[in-house]
Motif scaffolding. Sequence first.
Motif, mmCIF file in Angstrom:
data_model
loop_
_atom_site.group_PDB
_atom_site.id
_atom_site.type_symbol
_atom_site.label_atom_id
_atom_site.label_comp_id
_atom_site.label_asym_id
_atom_site.label_seq_id
_atom_site.Cartn_x
_atom_site.Cartn_y
_atom_site.Cartn_z
ATOM 1 N N LEU A 14 32.511 39.027 40.265
ATOM 2 C CA LEU A 14 33.711 38.917 41.104
ATOM 3 C C LEU A 14 33.456 38.163 42.399
ATOM 4 O O LEU A 14 34.352 37.505 42.932
ATOM 5 C CB LEU A 14 34.250 40.313 41.444
ATOM 6 N N LYS A 15 32.242 38.262 42.897
ATOM 7 C CA LYS A 15 31.902 37.638 44.174
ATOM 8 C C LYS A 15 32.189 36.132 44.181
ATOM 9 O O LYS A 15 32.470 35.549 45.218
ATOM 10 C CB LYS A 15 30.425 37.897 44.457
ATOM 11 N N SER A 16 32.151 35.508 43.024
ATOM 12 C CA SER A 16 32.287 34.052 42.945
ATOM 13 C C SER A 16 33.731 33.559 42.896
ATOM 14 O O SER A 16 33.980 32.374 43.074
ATOM 15 C CB SER A 16 31.556 33.541 41.707
ATOM 16 N N PHE A 17 34.684 34.447 42.651
ATOM 17 C CA PHE A 17 36.068 34.008 42.493
ATOM 18 C C PHE A 17 36.712 33.694 43.836
ATOM 19 O O PHE A 17 36.692 34.503 44.752
ATOM 20 C CB PHE A 17 36.900 35.079 41.775
ATOM 21 N N ASN A 18 37.275 32.509 43.943
ATOM 22 C CA ASN A 18 38.012 32.119 45.148
ATOM 23 C C ASN A 18 39.515 32.103 44.903
ATOM 24 O O ASN A 18 40.294 32.027 45.831
ATOM 25 C CB ASN A 18 37.570 30.725 45.617
ATOM 26 N N GLU A 19 39.910 32.135 43.662
ATOM 27 C CA GLU A 19 41.322 32.061 43.323
ATOM 28 C C GLU A 19 41.686 33.216 42.383
ATOM 29 O O GLU A 19 40.819 33.812 41.759
ATOM 30 C CB GLU A 19 41.650 30.723 42.642
ATOM 31 N N ASP A 20 42.973 33.512 42.343
ATOM 32 C CA ASP A 20 43.437 34.536 41.423
ATOM 33 C C ASP A 20 43.525 33.956 40.019
ATOM 34 O O ASP A 20 43.918 32.811 39.832
ATOM 35 C CB ASP A 20 44.809 35.066 41.846
ATOM 36 N N SER A 21 43.116 34.754 39.054
ATOM 37 C CA SER A 21 43.207 34.330 37.656
ATOM 38 C C SER A 21 43.260 35.575 36.782
ATOM 39 O O SER A 21 42.988 36.686 37.249
ATOM 40 C CB SER A 21 41.990 33.481 37.269
ATOM 41 N N ALA A 22 43.596 35.373 35.539
ATOM 42 C CA ALA A 22 43.627 36.489 34.592
ATOM 43 C C ALA A 22 42.235 37.077 34.422
ATOM 44 O O ALA A 22 42.070 38.300 34.318
ATOM 45 C CB ALA A 22 44.187 36.013 33.253
ATOM 46 N N LEU A 23 41.222 36.228 34.415
ATOM 47 C CA LEU A 23 39.840 36.708 34.260
ATOM 48 C C LEU A 23 39.423 37.556 35.463
ATOM 49 O O LEU A 23 38.833 38.621 35.310
ATOM 50 C CB LEU A 23 38.880 35.536 34.078
ATOM 51 N N LYS A 24 39.753 37.106 36.667
ATOM 52 C CA LYS A 24 39.420 37.863 37.868
ATOM 53 C C LYS A 24 40.099 39.229 37.832
ATOM 54 O O LYS A 24 39.472 40.252 38.127
ATOM 55 C CB LYS A 24 39.839 37.109 39.125
ATOM 56 N N LYS A 25 41.366 39.256 37.466
ATOM 57 C CA LYS A 25 42.096 40.521 37.400
ATOM 58 C C LYS A 25 41.466 41.455 36.370
ATOM 59 O O LYS A 25 41.304 42.651 36.618
ATOM 60 C CB LYS A 25 43.564 40.271 37.053
ATOM 61 N N ASP A 26 41.055 40.926 35.242
ATOM 62 C CA ASP A 26 40.433 41.731 34.198
ATOM 63 C C ASP A 26 39.103 42.325 34.676
ATOM 64 O O ASP A 26 38.824 43.503 34.459
ATOM 65 C CB ASP A 26 40.205 40.875 32.943
ATOM 66 N N ILE A 27 38.296 41.519 35.356
ATOM 67 C CA ILE A 27 37.008 42.000 35.856
ATOM 68 C C ILE A 27 37.227 43.038 36.960
ATOM 69 O O ILE A 27 36.507 44.045 37.027
ATOM 70 C CB ILE A 27 36.122 40.832 36.328
ATOM 71 N N GLU A 28 38.221 42.831 37.811
ATOM 72 C CA GLU A 28 38.543 43.820 38.843
ATOM 73 C C GLU A 28 38.940 45.159 38.220
ATOM 74 O O GLU A 28 38.522 46.222 38.689
ATOM 75 C CB GLU A 28 39.678 43.316 39.738
ATOM 76 N N LEU A 29 39.739 45.094 37.161
ATOM 77 C CA LEU A 29 40.138 46.327 36.474
ATOM 78 C C LEU A 29 38.923 47.015 35.847
ATOM 79 O O LEU A 29 38.800 48.241 35.885
ATOM 80 C CB LEU A 29 41.199 46.020 35.406
ATOM 81 N N SER A 30 38.022 46.220 35.277
ATOM 82 C CA SER A 30 36.801 46.785 34.695
ATOM 83 C C SER A 30 35.951 47.444 35.765
ATOM 84 O O SER A 30 35.459 48.559 35.578
ATOM 85 C CB SER A 30 35.989 45.699 33.990
ATOM 86 N N ALA A 31 35.767 46.771 36.888
ATOM 87 C CA ALA A 31 34.984 47.344 37.985
ATOM 88 C C ALA A 31 35.610 48.655 38.446
ATOM 89 O O ALA A 31 34.901 49.631 38.722
ATOM 90 C CB ALA A 31 34.884 46.349 39.140
ATOM 91 N N GLY A 32 36.917 48.690 38.512
ATOM 92 C CA GLY A 32 37.609 49.922 38.901
ATOM 93 C C GLY A 32 37.375 51.046 37.910
ATOM 94 O O GLY A 32 37.235 52.209 38.292
ATOM 95 N N THR A 33 37.312 50.707 36.647
ATOM 96 C CA THR A 33 37.059 51.703 35.621
ATOM 97 C C THR A 33 35.670 52.301 35.766
ATOM 98 O O THR A 33 35.467 53.489 35.558
ATOM 99 C CB THR A 33 37.218 51.081 34.215
ATOM 100 N N TYR A 34 34.694 51.481 36.126
ATOM 101 C CA TYR A 34 33.315 51.957 36.269
ATOM 102 C C TYR A 34 33.077 52.696 37.583
ATOM 103 O O TYR A 34 32.041 53.315 37.767
ATOM 104 C CB TYR A 34 32.334 50.783 36.193
#
Length: 138
Positions: A41-61
């Motif tokens: 996630l640290k590398s994302f500068n823009e919003d995207s579907a992939l970023k949102k998916d990884i954020e949701l995964s991080a939240g789950t963990y």
Amino acid sequence: MRRTLIFSLCLTCSMHAVSGESHRAQARQTLKNYGLSHCILKSFNEDSALKKDIELSAGTYSFMGRGLHTVLQNEDTLQVLHDPYKDTRNHVSKAFNLTAANSKYSDEKMVFHACLQVYNSEAFDRFIRTQDAYIVVD
């Protein structure tokens, strides 16, 4: 009768020990996955579907998701005394910055490659084991 009772007691204790080790392994894996998610996630500068998916995964963990580590707080002041998730983010961030992952095809660091190097490192495994004291006991 006495032998049967002793055998049953030993069997129960060994099953509990195996179950406890399995729980510890699962908790460690969840915390490692949390760290990997934040590394990417640290590398994302823009919003995207992939970023949102990884954020949701991080939240789950995380602790508020299905994380298996507890955040230690002062019961009176609610001041955070130890946060395994914050410490994991800090560890991963430092390790990422120290990891060389350049490509001959680009001047930019290969984020996914660097994050996988951190994730698969013995140093990260050692760090994760230092958080065992904060695993939520069933």
